[in-house]
Write a protein that holds these residues in place. Sequence first.
Motif, mmCIF file in Angstrom:
data_model
loop_
_atom_site.group_PDB
_atom_site.id
_atom_site.type_symbol
_atom_site.label_atom_id
_atom_site.label_comp_id
_atom_site.label_asym_id
_atom_site.label_seq_id
_atom_site.Cartn_x
_atom_site.Cartn_y
_atom_site.Cartn_z
ATOM 1 N N UNK A 34 -43.703 -19.972 -36.929
ATOM 2 C CA UNK A 34 -45.022 -19.912 -37.575
ATOM 3 C C UNK A 34 -45.813 -21.202 -37.363
ATOM 4 N N UNK A 35 -45.130 -22.344 -37.531
ATOM 5 C CA UNK A 35 -45.808 -23.628 -37.309
ATOM 6 C C UNK A 35 -46.243 -23.776 -35.858
ATOM 7 N N UNK A 36 -45.382 -23.409 -34.949
ATOM 8 C CA UNK A 36 -45.727 -23.507 -33.528
ATOM 9 C C UNK A 36 -46.920 -22.617 -33.204
ATOM 10 N N UNK A 37 -46.918 -21.421 -33.753
ATOM 11 C CA UNK A 37 -48.031 -20.508 -33.501
ATOM 12 C C UNK A 37 -49.356 -21.069 -33.984
ATOM 13 N N UNK A 38 -49.310 -21.783 -35.095
ATOM 14 C CA UNK A 38 -50.538 -22.320 -35.675
ATOM 15 C C UNK A 38 -50.977 -23.635 -35.026
ATOM 16 N N UNK A 39 -50.033 -24.500 -34.687
ATOM 17 C CA UNK A 39 -50.382 -25.865 -34.300
ATOM 18 C C UNK A 39 -50.133 -26.255 -32.842
ATOM 19 N N UNK A 40 -49.252 -25.581 -32.154
ATOM 20 C CA UNK A 40 -48.832 -26.048 -30.825
ATOM 21 C C UNK A 40 -50.014 -26.309 -29.893
ATOM 22 N N UNK A 41 -50.830 -25.319 -29.660
ATOM 23 C CA UNK A 41 -51.942 -25.477 -28.707
ATOM 24 C C UNK A 41 -53.081 -26.318 -29.263
ATOM 25 N N UNK A 42 -53.433 -26.077 -30.528
ATOM 26 C CA UNK A 42 -54.568 -26.814 -31.097
ATOM 27 C C UNK A 42 -54.277 -28.308 -31.214
ATOM 28 N N UNK B 93 -54.431 -29.957 -27.734
ATOM 29 C CA UNK B 93 -55.826 -30.157 -27.343
ATOM 30 C C UNK B 93 -56.448 -31.296 -28.133
ATOM 31 N N UNK B 94 -56.171 -31.329 -29.421
ATOM 32 C CA UNK B 94 -56.750 -32.362 -30.282
ATOM 33 C C UNK B 94 -56.329 -33.762 -29.847
ATOM 34 N N UNK B 95 -55.051 -33.941 -29.546
ATOM 35 C CA UNK B 95 -54.584 -35.266 -29.132
ATOM 36 C C UNK B 95 -55.059 -35.633 -27.734
ATOM 37 N N UNK B 96 -55.294 -34.622 -26.903
ATOM 38 C CA UNK B 96 -55.785 -34.897 -25.557
ATOM 39 C C UNK B 96 -57.257 -35.300 -25.567
ATOM 40 N N UNK B 97 -58.041 -34.722 -26.479
ATOM 41 C CA UNK B 97 -59.487 -34.974 -26.551
ATOM 42 C C UNK B 97 -59.937 -35.180 -28.001
ATOM 43 N N UNK B 98 -59.471 -36.247 -28.667
ATOM 44 C CA UNK B 98 -59.819 -36.420 -30.083
ATOM 45 C C UNK B 98 -61.328 -36.587 -30.312
ATOM 46 N N UNK B 99 -62.009 -37.274 -29.424
ATOM 47 C CA UNK B 99 -63.442 -37.500 -29.611
ATOM 48 C C UNK B 99 -64.214 -36.186 -29.581
ATOM 49 N N UNK B 100 -63.791 -35.270 -28.745
ATOM 50 C CA UNK B 100 -64.449 -33.972 -28.662
ATOM 51 C C UNK B 100 -64.324 -33.219 -29.998
#
Length: 150
Positions: free
Chosen positions: A122-130, A133-140
Amino acid sequence: MPSSTTRLVSIKNRRISQIKHSIILPLLCLAPLTASAAPSEAEIIFSNEVIECASYYQISSDAIAAMNAPQMQVVGERLKSSSAKAISIAQEYQAKEDVADVLSNVQQKQLASLPDNKSLRDLMGKYKDSCKTLLAEPQQRLDYWIMATM
């Protein structure tokens, strides 16, 4: 041709100007460090989102460490590193103490939502991709929240 007095005054004025710049400029650069403004609504929302990711990465890293599977050690270390990066980003926008408090609360909620300590689906489904992406492009993502809270 200018007189020697005029030339000396000109040299003296330039020297005074250089001294002012060498004293005032460093003080102006330090001003933002000493008088930081309270975080904006967008920065708080963004920071809390980053903290959710930090918690997810910590929980995942701990679960992998508990497996005692040497082949997964690299993954666990990468997750731990991602958590540290997320915490560091959050601390750019909120005080360390606030980040620690929010992290603790989020972690408790995320752990309580798990069916058991080993099932991270459940955690992976909610957070893995987002979170990736967030850590790759925090400013965005911060820019998104700035626009969303205008």
